[in-house]
Design a protein around this motif. Sequence first.
Motif: not given
Length: 350
Positions: A190-198, A223-231, A284-286
């Motif tokens: 199971p995977v999740f990703k919480l994303l926020h952008e402005r 943020l999440g086990n699916l992907a974690t990054y800053a962009n 992270r990138d699963i």
Amino acid sequence: MKAHLWLGLALAAFGLSAAGNASATTCTASALLEQPPALNFRVDNDLFGGAQQDQGYTNGALLTLVSPNLRDYTDDPCLPRPARWVNQYLEHLYPGRFEQQNMIFSVGQGLFTPTDHTRSDLIGDDRPYAAVLLATFGFNARHRNHLRTTQLALGMVGPSAQGKQVQDGVHGLLGDEKFRGWGHQLKDEPVFKLLHERLQRWPAEGEAHGWGWDVISHGGGALGNLATYANGGGEIRFGWKLPDDFGSSPLRPAGENTAPTRRSRAEGWSGHLFMTADARWVLRDITLDGNTFRRSHRVDKRPLVGELGYGLAVMRGKWKFALARYHRSREFEGQRQTPVFGSFTVSRTL
């Protein structure tokens, strides 16, 4: 039927219910006139990038339902009752209560494969086989030319995401050779990703009835086990009757007809060119790092990844079409070619 398939059908039914209720009589006429609900369908494929590109992020499909502009996320009649009930428990995900806000719901699948489709053994120096199946809830909030967007993606990576079956079916219809190494794909997780952008759009008031241009900057992370990054990055557009939204790149979380707008779509035809750039610091990138809690195939990913895209969007009446092409820097050590893929999106207001 397996539990994850029941979940997928339930989520899809929930989303279709949202689309139907959005156009019901309980939704105010002013909200529907300001921004009617919309349905977007997007297909990504690396074959759009040119010959010999059936590799890496090889295929993706995404169906997105977009609500009208909402008074709020819990009491607005433009949302169905189940959505309002769920939103009571997602209050901390709201990007803010600004002058305009809406909600999106999407279901999609992404497939990732190594370069050599003929090998059935584990290819240790190339990326793992992986399939991802996701359902995403998104919240957008706009104040003038500033937008905050928050998305929560939940899903599954592994055989239950049905990647092999989908690819084999498509290749069978097209008469293409099948990939032989799906037996080494990532295991179920199971995977999740919480994303926020402005996002910020310039100029402050775009021209809606003639030639014009605008620039949209973005910054955020996930943020999440699916992907974690800053962009961070931006998009520039030039064309006839530019839409009053936050970008035309189908890959952006608030792009391609999903952000709140302050005016209805221009009459007649309109169209524009766009170019977008994004840089990521990836923790992270699963699909490259492999499973989180179980041993699986993995590669040494590169922490800094850049992407450049360009395309064309055309609108007339209730329809919008967008075609884009993306060039991405190498994502892991030893990657033989830089990824190139294309994206085609069809949108229709309801």
